[in-house]
Design a protein around this motif. Sequence first.
Motif, PDB file in Angstrom:
ATOM      1  N   SER A  82       0.831  -1.211   0.000  1.00 53.18           N
ATOM      2  CA  SER A  82       0.000   0.000   0.000  1.00 53.18           C
ATOM      3  C   SER A  82       0.868   1.265   0.000  1.00 53.18           C
ATOM      4  CB  SER A  82      -0.934  -0.006   1.217  1.00 53.18           C
ATOM      5  OG  SER A  82      -0.162  -0.059   2.420  1.00 53.18           O
ATOM      6  N   ASP A  83       1.928   1.236   0.772  1.00 52.66           N
ATOM      7  CA  ASP A  83       2.795   2.421   0.803  1.00 52.66           C
ATOM      8  C   ASP A  83       3.494   2.635  -0.526  1.00 52.66           C
ATOM      9  OD1 ASP A  83       2.069   2.795   3.415  1.00 52.66           O
ATOM     10  OD2 ASP A  83       3.847   1.756   4.247  1.00 52.66           O
ATOM     11  N   ASP A 107       0.975   3.923  -3.051  1.00 54.94           N
ATOM     12  CA  ASP A 107       0.644   5.326  -2.747  1.00 54.94           C
ATOM     13  C   ASP A 107       1.789   6.265  -3.146  1.00 54.94           C
ATOM     14  OD1 ASP A 107      -1.135   7.331  -1.309  1.00 54.94           O
ATOM     15  OD2 ASP A 107       0.771   7.573  -0.237  1.00 54.94           O
ATOM     16  N   ARG A 157       1.540   9.264  -5.961  1.00 58.61           N
ATOM     17  CA  ARG A 157       1.889  10.654  -5.645  1.00 58.61           C
ATOM     18  C   ARG A 157       3.015  11.175  -6.547  1.00 58.61           C
ATOM     19  NH1 ARG A 157      -0.590  12.543  -1.225  1.00 58.61           N
ATOM     20  NH2 ARG A 157      -1.644  11.027   0.123  1.00 58.61           N
ATOM     21  N   LEU A 195      -5.822   1.368  -6.037  1.00 61.38           N
ATOM     22  CA  LEU A 195      -5.510   2.717  -5.551  1.00 61.38           C
ATOM     23  C   LEU A 195      -5.985   3.750  -6.564  1.00 61.38           C
ATOM     24  CD1 LEU A 195      -4.010   4.451  -3.396  1.00 61.38           C
ATOM     25  CD2 LEU A 195      -2.027   4.360  -4.906  1.00 61.38           C
ATOM     26  N   HIS A 236      -5.771   8.115  -6.994  1.00 59.56           N
ATOM     27  CA  HIS A 236      -5.211   9.347  -6.421  1.00 59.56           C
ATOM     28  C   HIS A 236      -5.324  10.482  -7.460  1.00 59.56           C
ATOM     29  CE1 HIS A 236      -2.735  11.834  -3.813  1.00 59.56           C
ATOM     30  NE2 HIS A 236      -2.046  12.222  -4.915  1.00 59.56           N
ATOM     31  N   GLU A 268      -8.866   7.022  -1.697  1.00 55.70           N
ATOM     32  CA  GLU A 268      -8.371   5.722  -2.115  1.00 55.70           C
ATOM     33  C   GLU A 268      -9.375   4.644  -1.699  1.00 55.70           C
ATOM     34  OE1 GLU A 268      -4.581   5.121  -0.408  1.00 55.70           O
ATOM     35  OE2 GLU A 268      -3.746   7.003  -1.143  1.00 55.70           O
TER      36      GLU A 268
END
Length: 521
Positions: A390-391, A394, A398, A423, A425, A437
């Motif tokens: 997930s990190d 993300d 970004r 995800l 964004h 999300e």
Amino acid sequence: MKTQLLLVAAAAILPLAVVCGISLSALFESQRAQNEASSLGVARALATAVEGELRLTMSALQTLALADPLGTADGEGKAQALALSRAVRASHPEWRGLLLADPSGRVVFSTETDRPTSANVVKRSSFDATVLTRRPVAGSMARGAGGNLAFPVRVPVVRDGVVKYVLTAIIRPEAIAAMLRAQRVPEGWYVSVFDANLARIARTVDDEKWRGSGPIESLKPFFQALGHDKQELLGTSTNVDGVLAKTVLARLDEGGWTLVLGTSLSKAESSWWRTAGAYVLGLLASLILGGTGAWWMSKSITMPMRSLRDDADALGRGELRPSGMSRIMEIDAVARALESAAVQRAGSEAEREELLQLESHARSAAQAAEQRLGLLVNASAVLSGSLEESDTLDAIARLMVPAIGDACWIDLLGKQGALLPRLSHSKWTEHSGRLAEQDSMPVHSAETPQVLITALKTGKPSLHPSGQTGEDDGCSKDISALVPEFEAVAACVVPLIARGRTIGTMAVLQAGPSGVHQRFA
């Protein structure tokens, strides 16, 4: 330019005008000297003619005086002497008569009467001079007993070296006037003959009117200056007609007579004035022609120069003007040079613009490369900083937003091989919070978009403009179904590959002007 050319023309004409003026002045002086010499020559010739007339009379009298009867005129030869004298008198109509007198002045006989009208001769000065010098003498004019004017010509009758008688011819003054007219004196010339007593014997103009008169006041100083030692005198005086004249006095050898010749100054100098007028007119014509030529030349130069100035101004503004022909080689050469410079400048500016565009594109490409490099560096740092799925996703999202697009959607392959949204964004997430999300709840339609399937099959990224329709390998290119919440204008779909295996897809979208659909606003 006009003033300079006029000065050049004047400077070119001025030396010639000065030289011509000096030459003209010298010519006038020469003409004046020639006129004076001509007047003196004519005066001498006329004086010689008058003397010749007197000498003819003296010769006739001397011939008569040699006749034998005149030597005994008081005695037995008187009748014969009188008859012979009358015969000679008849052959000379210009004579009024002949007189014979003894040295004491007693008249012996006269051809005009049987008895003398006077016991003694008149004008004894000339008579006594004849007796004294024993030479012929022309006397002064006098008025006779009948009131007629005449002058005597006397010759001595000499026998054995002794003057026995004086033979005198009484001459009409008209004879001298007729002789002067016979010389054909030009019009505007005035001739007078004066005796020793300054009595006018004859004149070429108005002879009868002025016969016997004395000289005009303006002429008397000339007679005084002439004196007894000079034969000729030249000056300027006014004649009896009031005409200003160049005056010449010539003394005769006989009787102390003087011939006066006057030429009208106005007529004598008329040629001078005509020449001076022609010179002035020629000079003015030269100045006018020179000025006109200078004006025309200045115009033919200043107009092309003005055109050159306009061409130079146009060159300064970056405009291209065709150069005209001025028929002046130097100006045309400058005009062609300016035109060539304008063409070169236009080419240089076009080349510079092209170089600027290339530099701008290169700078943009470099900036883009720098951004991509920075993006890769950031992505490397992010990916290496965490092992959580997930990190990592993300961080990737970004990185894509807003550097690459306005929104990022990531789908991963599930265990059954179906794409599952993992995800979402966008750049609006922080502002509205409407597109958060989602890990498990799908936001796509029930049917998986073909653009994603194509990316999974080919393993290659693809670009898709909004609204593009059609089929490519059976896949729809319409991206509106990809993200219904956006008014997307373009999308880039990239397969996610890890260790040589495709694990999902990532779609980066570029939103339209309005961004999000109204139902999410």
